[in-house]
Write a protein that holds these residues in place. Sequence first.
Motif, mmCIF file in Angstrom:
data_model
loop_
_atom_site.group_PDB
_atom_site.id
_atom_site.type_symbol
_atom_site.label_atom_id
_atom_site.label_comp_id
_atom_site.label_asym_id
_atom_site.label_seq_id
_atom_site.Cartn_x
_atom_site.Cartn_y
_atom_site.Cartn_z
ATOM 1 N N ARG A 194 -11.727 -41.414 23.814
ATOM 2 C CA ARG A 194 -11.835 -42.651 23.299
ATOM 3 C C ARG A 194 -11.924 -43.296 22.352
ATOM 4 N NH1 ARG A 194 -8.516 -38.867 25.915
ATOM 5 N NH2 ARG A 194 -7.468 -39.809 27.156
ATOM 6 N N ILE B 40 -12.480 -44.469 17.558
ATOM 7 C CA ILE B 40 -12.519 -44.185 16.498
ATOM 8 C C ILE B 40 -13.793 -43.752 15.317
ATOM 9 C CG2 ILE B 40 -12.399 -46.183 13.750
ATOM 10 C CD1 ILE B 40 -11.994 -48.198 16.749
ATOM 11 N N THR C 182 -3.865 -46.263 13.365
ATOM 12 C CA THR C 182 -3.195 -45.668 14.353
ATOM 13 C C THR C 182 -2.193 -45.217 14.997
ATOM 14 O OG1 THR C 182 -3.951 -46.247 17.191
ATOM 15 C CG2 THR C 182 -3.072 -48.054 14.990
ATOM 16 N N TRP D 235 -4.407 -46.111 22.022
ATOM 17 C CA TRP D 235 -4.941 -46.368 20.817
ATOM 18 C C TRP D 235 -5.230 -47.725 20.431
ATOM 19 C CZ3 TRP D 235 -4.067 -41.042 17.837
ATOM 20 C CH2 TRP D 235 -5.444 -39.782 18.524
ATOM 21 N N ALA E 88 -8.126 -50.169 19.153
ATOM 22 C CA ALA E 88 -7.949 -50.761 17.717
ATOM 23 C C ALA E 88 -8.030 -52.046 17.390
ATOM 24 C CB ALA E 88 -6.608 -50.049 16.807
ATOM 25 N N TYR F 169 -11.235 -53.581 18.388
ATOM 26 C CA TYR F 169 -12.065 -53.452 17.629
ATOM 27 C C TYR F 169 -11.857 -54.564 16.523
ATOM 28 C CZ TYR F 169 -15.293 -51.559 13.876
ATOM 29 O OH TYR F 169 -15.675 -51.499 13.296
ATOM 30 N N MET G 103 -7.878 -42.860 14.471
ATOM 31 C CA MET G 103 -8.693 -42.958 15.580
ATOM 32 C C MET G 103 -8.822 -41.794 16.442
ATOM 33 S SD MET G 103 -8.133 -46.344 16.229
ATOM 34 C CE MET G 103 -8.229 -46.511 17.922
ATOM 35 N N THR G 104 -9.012 -41.617 17.575
ATOM 36 C CA THR G 104 -9.435 -40.426 17.855
ATOM 37 C C THR G 104 -9.502 -39.728 19.103
ATOM 38 O OG1 THR G 104 -10.940 -37.484 16.967
ATOM 39 C CG2 THR G 104 -12.521 -39.394 17.800
ATOM 40 N N ARG G 105 -9.497 -38.702 20.065
ATOM 41 C CA ARG G 105 -9.596 -38.659 21.288
ATOM 42 C C ARG G 105 -10.198 -36.802 21.463
ATOM 43 N NH1 ARG G 105 -3.246 -37.637 23.729
ATOM 44 N NH2 ARG G 105 -3.389 -36.028 22.276
#
Lengths: 496, 319
Positions: free
Chosen positions: A262, A264, A348, A355, A359, A362, A395-397
């Motif tokens: 997971r 960013i 997000t 996520w 976020a 962060y 956001m990414t995964r």
Amino acid sequence: MKKLLCTLAIAALSATSIAHAQPKGTLRISHEIGFGDASSLDPSSRGRVFQVTDKLMSRLVRPGLDGKPAPDLAASWSANATATEWTFKLRANVKFHDGKALTADDVVYTLRRIQDPKTDSPVRPLIAMITEIDAVDATTVRMKLGQPFADLPLQLTDYRLMIIPKDSGDTIKTTGIGTGPFKLERFDPRGTSVLVANDAYFEGAPKVARIEVIGISDAQARVQALLGGQIDILPGMTRQQRTLLERSNRHKVQRIDTGNWRGIVFKSDSKPFDDARVRKALRMAVDRPAMLALAAGADGGVVGCDTPVGPQDQYRATQQSCPRDVAGAKALLAQAGFPNGIDIEVLTSTVEAVWPTIAEAYQQQVAEAGIRVKITQVPTDGYWNQVWRKRDVVMTRWNDRPADSALNEIYRGGATWNESFFNDPKFDALLDAARRELDFDKRKALYVQAQDYLWEHGATLVAYHVTDNVGSTTRVQDLDAVETFTIRWHLVRVTD
Amino acid sequence: MLRLILRRLALGLLTVALVSAMIFAAVEALPGDACTAILQRDASGQRLDNCRRELGIDRPALPRYLEWAAGAVRGDLGVSAHNGKPISTLVGDRLKNTLLLAACSLALGVPLAIGLGILTGLRRDGAADIAISTATIFAMTIPEFVSATVLIFVFSIWLGWVPGIVTASASSPASAFFPGIVLPMVVLTMVMTAHILRTVRSSVIEVLASDYVQMAILKGVPYRRLVLRHVLPNALLPAINVIALTIAWLLGGVVVVEKVFNYPGLGNYMIDSISDRDLPVVQAIALILAAVYVGVNLAADMLGMLLNPRFRTLRSRAR
């Protein structure tokens, strides 16, 4: 490692003691009906229900328990000196479920079909480097590559590259005929699919007589099914559910390091992220262990220094350290012309439940370095085509893939899924060099160098790699403690 | 009377048509479409265009709606955008399952609720009344997903008497849903009992206080005969409308219960189809649900009129 050895030893012992036992009992597992009515038994299609296909079919090469390629349908393989021509020798006397013998033609057919643009298989890019596939004789397949590729066998371990019978492209989605340890009795993706033991399986008859794969779309319902004993194995359990299982005397939990991560991602072709100093500052102000603890619990994952390569992967870079460095981040931002810090917007969504937590962590952690984060929550619908790769910070995964795939698919300049638009010829050259290198240690050094390069220049924050909790009932025995595509299903037993 | 029925029927059809238009507009308004739902990360460029052309969703919304509506009027609900199977078969299976769950719940819940309603009405403010009324109100106010989870925990995980979720597929015969259907049945009964009970209870109380019952009491009618002949027939009339509403709710509104128990019914399918953006299926289900609501309410009104001549005369006089 010790645990793994123990499991291996136990598996070996029990395997010998009951080597001649008849298959018995029913193992029940679930799948999430992720593809609805598009569900299919075509292993390389978009709707593949891998929980079924990975028991019906076999690959040329399978991932071994040590992460290295191990023989499956191919008994052995070799490459020429430049790693551009590969020869695979097939196992003898392997039969498909319909009684036909496996030959090199089936392998050629399967791979060519995936490469055919008309098939529109999502796996096509994975074997795009293969330019020619030919059957030399009934048990030998030769592949010619357009470029050197030293890890071709590893690439062929992908769970979607299952070998199907020649000319079965139109029917495979319902017949599911393969060479695997189980045969299809009934495929019913929204209900219960039934598989039965294939006594003729080339590594010996499986230990269970029957596997039921039950479609349960609701996550909570799946957990209830495991707790109530309606299913026997359930991966992907949360921290809280793990605690619940550990207290139960009818259940147990395996902890598995995975390559699923997971993070960013910053769009490196738009300002101010086109400056590598800004990109590094955005990542070095992060306290990774604290972020992991907030998102998944301190032991819910493994942190690294923005490498997409999983902790269980043989090519994972492990020598870097990246403690939180606020002063360093500030200095880099000042050098890049932002002495007063920068403002960014992170988009997000709950496509991935964790996520929003990442976020927020962060936002708090980088504030001190003068990075002012505004969090915007967007709908889950259309996230992948309207937000991801479109907006500057999202956001990414990613799911587990071998080091080479992870680095090439997500970071190589111009790659379809290059989400950060990272485009650096030096980095691409490292990947090319690694692919040419047939010596394992030298190849590993090159992959590690590529990961180092990402830490210095990359535009992706890899928050952590997920450690999976695989829950099971106590009746399940000899389940390999590895990620799901490496499990040897024919060794799993159930006791009643 | 006939004119009244026709008028109500026409209004009902208008309602159904409006609902279908609104549902279509609402699904269109959601971000993403069938193709982005299928392709996910691959949804871009040529592949996305091809998919949209194949499913015919590259055309404007209005002609697509009109085409669909014209088909629906002819009884042709179209084919699923995802697998090309006729929607009537796909939806038919789920409708059958939802009807089965509804029928089982009604068979358990309605007699229970009416019985308890009469009991509490007759024993007004007694200990039994207070206990039963409080208990049913509690049962109603607990959200279904909470009561479902608690029931699963107790009866499936802890005691292990019944399965916690249904594992049969949509096209299985009715017998395949037992015993998995027991818990969802109980949850639905818990929710619906209070409504019916309270209606029956208050109308029993009302009827008990009416002049003709007082008269019967003074006349010396025995208690049992008083209740069965004079109180019940008059007290149960208002319950018909509540039961009708309950039926309509059971057929369309039990999405949460179906989801929690993995029950392959209409509500569960509706949710899946919305997330798949399978517009034709969503439309078909919405149409069926709207028709059920209108139809059941209409039937209840008619039944009420048939059983109670006063309704008819009052309405026709008012016109």
